[in-house]
Design a protein around this motif. Structure first.
Motif, PDB file in Angstrom:
ATOM      1  N   TYR A   1      10.436  -5.631  45.454  1.00  0.00           N
ATOM      2  CA  TYR A   1       9.129  -5.808  44.822  1.00  0.00           C
ATOM      3  C   TYR A   1       8.060  -6.165  45.849  1.00  0.00           C
ATOM      4  O   TYR A   1       6.896  -5.765  45.716  1.00  0.00           O
ATOM      5  CB  TYR A   1       9.193  -6.849  43.704  1.00  0.00           C
ATOM      6  CG  TYR A   1       9.135  -8.291  44.158  1.00  0.00           C
ATOM      7  CD1 TYR A   1       7.915  -8.953  44.290  1.00  0.00           C
ATOM      8  CD2 TYR A   1      10.310  -9.000  44.449  1.00  0.00           C
ATOM      9  CE1 TYR A   1       7.858 -10.271  44.710  1.00  0.00           C
ATOM     10  CE2 TYR A   1      10.253 -10.319  44.860  1.00  0.00           C
ATOM     11  CZ  TYR A   1       9.030 -10.951  44.989  1.00  0.00           C
ATOM     12  OH  TYR A   1       8.968 -12.250  45.413  1.00  0.00           O
ATOM     13  N   LYS A   2       8.440  -6.911  46.909  1.00  0.00           N
ATOM     14  CA  LYS A   2       7.474  -7.250  47.949  1.00  0.00           C
ATOM     15  C   LYS A   2       7.061  -5.993  48.721  1.00  0.00           C
ATOM     16  O   LYS A   2       5.886  -5.821  49.069  1.00  0.00           O
ATOM     17  CB  LYS A   2       8.062  -8.292  48.910  1.00  0.00           C
ATOM     18  CG  LYS A   2       7.884  -9.732  48.455  1.00  0.00           C
ATOM     19  CD  LYS A   2       8.263 -10.703  49.537  1.00  0.00           C
ATOM     20  CE  LYS A   2       7.857 -12.123  49.187  1.00  0.00           C
ATOM     21  NZ  LYS A   2       6.404 -12.333  49.205  1.00  0.00           N
TER      22      LYS A   2
ATOM     23  N   ILE B   1       6.991  -3.010  47.556  1.00  0.00           N
ATOM     24  CA  ILE B   1       6.127  -2.228  46.667  1.00  0.00           C
ATOM     25  C   ILE B   1       4.708  -2.792  46.689  1.00  0.00           C
ATOM     26  O   ILE B   1       3.721  -2.045  46.746  1.00  0.00           O
ATOM     27  CB  ILE B   1       6.692  -2.213  45.234  1.00  0.00           C
ATOM     28  CG1 ILE B   1       8.006  -1.427  45.194  1.00  0.00           C
ATOM     29  CG2 ILE B   1       5.677  -1.618  44.253  1.00  0.00           C
ATOM     30  CD1 ILE B   1       8.715  -1.471  43.861  1.00  0.00           C
ATOM     31  N   LEU B   2       4.579  -4.125  46.635  1.00  0.00           N
ATOM     32  CA  LEU B   2       3.257  -4.749  46.669  1.00  0.00           C
ATOM     33  C   LEU B   2       2.520  -4.412  47.961  1.00  0.00           C
ATOM     34  O   LEU B   2       1.328  -4.096  47.943  1.00  0.00           O
ATOM     35  CB  LEU B   2       3.387  -6.271  46.520  1.00  0.00           C
ATOM     36  CG  LEU B   2       3.795  -6.812  45.151  1.00  0.00           C
ATOM     37  CD1 LEU B   2       4.001  -8.325  45.210  1.00  0.00           C
ATOM     38  CD2 LEU B   2       2.741  -6.461  44.102  1.00  0.00           C
TER      39      LEU B   2
ATOM     40  N   GLY C   1       2.911  -9.084  49.626  1.00  0.00           N
ATOM     41  CA  GLY C   1       3.967  -8.166  50.032  1.00  0.00           C
ATOM     42  C   GLY C   1       4.588  -8.478  51.376  1.00  0.00           C
ATOM     43  O   GLY C   1       5.572  -7.842  51.771  1.00  0.00           O
TER      44      GLY C   1
END
Length: 301
Positions: free
Chosen positions: A50-51, A53-54, A99
């Motif tokens: 998820y990081k 992706i951010l 991110g």
């Protein structure tokens, strides 16, 4: 309108190929640093998906705001210009910070020149004032009109405004807990203060009775500002302004101010939730730790 713009300006002017290369290079460097290359950094750990992706989403908005079609079209319509400002100042910095893993942020920040100057501005009040003063000054009509027809001045101001936004978001997000000077309650107050300081600039734009920016009302100034976005020595005929104005100038100006204010409220509201969630999680962890100590206490009597 998009068909007309693409036919008039071409691929290079709209999509900035060199900026595409820069954005891809930054993405590759980040993926290497958080993947195979992370063993080169102290305290490096595996980075959650998820990081990543951010961060990549932040790079996407970085390209969109500074190199993609938004940048060019933002010189045609004021409302699009404000969307470009939202992307580059309210979305890019927090996404890049969120991110980035803590160990990577430490490694990057420790290598930044002029760390003492940066350390001063990372204090809450200087950080908030720096960004909001620069943002408000940028939208004073005489300053805005000058910067839009002066490429060097515009580029320099944009760079420093982006740095100011990054410092402000660093203070709000506090990505490295051991460097954080503020409690969660203080960070909540900081977000409210930030929103209040941004309001006057938006109000000037929304409630003005007439269009205030010569860049969008004077065909010659409009053509000059737009020409500076084009590669080489291309120029834009001033009479084209009538073909690229789907909205009344005052409506376009007010729409830009409303978009900035609404999106700012949504983004800041999201980060209020983020800070509150951190607060609740920290309190829960402290309660659990205290409970464990109480449970173990009899064994040591």
């Amino acid at each position: 309108m998009w068909q007309q713009i693409s036919n008039s300006f071409g691929f290079q002017a709209l999509w900035s190929p060199w900026f595409i290369v820069l954005t891809i290079a930054l993405a590759v460097l980040y993926l290497w640093a958080t993947g195979k290359g992370r063993h080169r950094f102290a305290e490096a750990e595996r980075v959650p998906v998820y990081k990543k992706i951010l961060f990549l989403l932040g790079l996407f908005f970085f390209y969109l705001g500074f190199g993609g079609p938004l940048y060019l079209v933002g010189h045609i319509m004021f409302s699009i210009h404000m969307i470009q400002m939202v992307a580059s100042l309210l979305l890019v910095p927090p996404l890049l910070i969120l991110g980035s893993p803590k160990w990577l942020l430490k490694a990057v920040v420790l290598k930044i020149p002029f760390k003492r100057v940066l350390k001063f501005f990372v204090h809450p009040i200087p950080a908030i004032l720096l960004f909001n003063v620069m943002f408000s000054f940028y939208h004073i009509p005489v300053i805005f009109d000058y910067l839009m027809v002066n490429k060097t001045g515009h580029d320099v101001y944009q760079v420093f405004l982006f740095i100011a936004a990054f410092i402000m978001w660093w203070t709000v997000i506090a990505p490295v807990p051991e460097w954080n000077r503020l409690s969660e309650l203080q960070r909540v107050g900081l977000i409210f203060l930030d929103g209040m300081l941004l309001t006057p600039a938006c109000a000037l734009i929304i409630f003005a009775e007439n269009p205030v920016y010569e860049t969008f009302t004077n065909p010659v100034a409009w053509a000059t500002a737009l020409s500076l976005c084009l590669p080489g020595t291309q120029t834009v005929p001033p009479e084209l302004i009538e073909q690229f104005m789907p909205l009344n100038l005052l409506e376009d100006q007010r729409l830009g101010g409303v978009l900035m204010k609404v999106v700012q409220e949504v983004v800041y509201g999201s980060f209020l939730g983020y800070v509150f969630f951190q607060w609740v999680r920290r309190e829960r962890q402290e309660d659990e730790l205290e409970q464990e100590k109480m449970e173990l206490a009899p064994e040591y009597k």
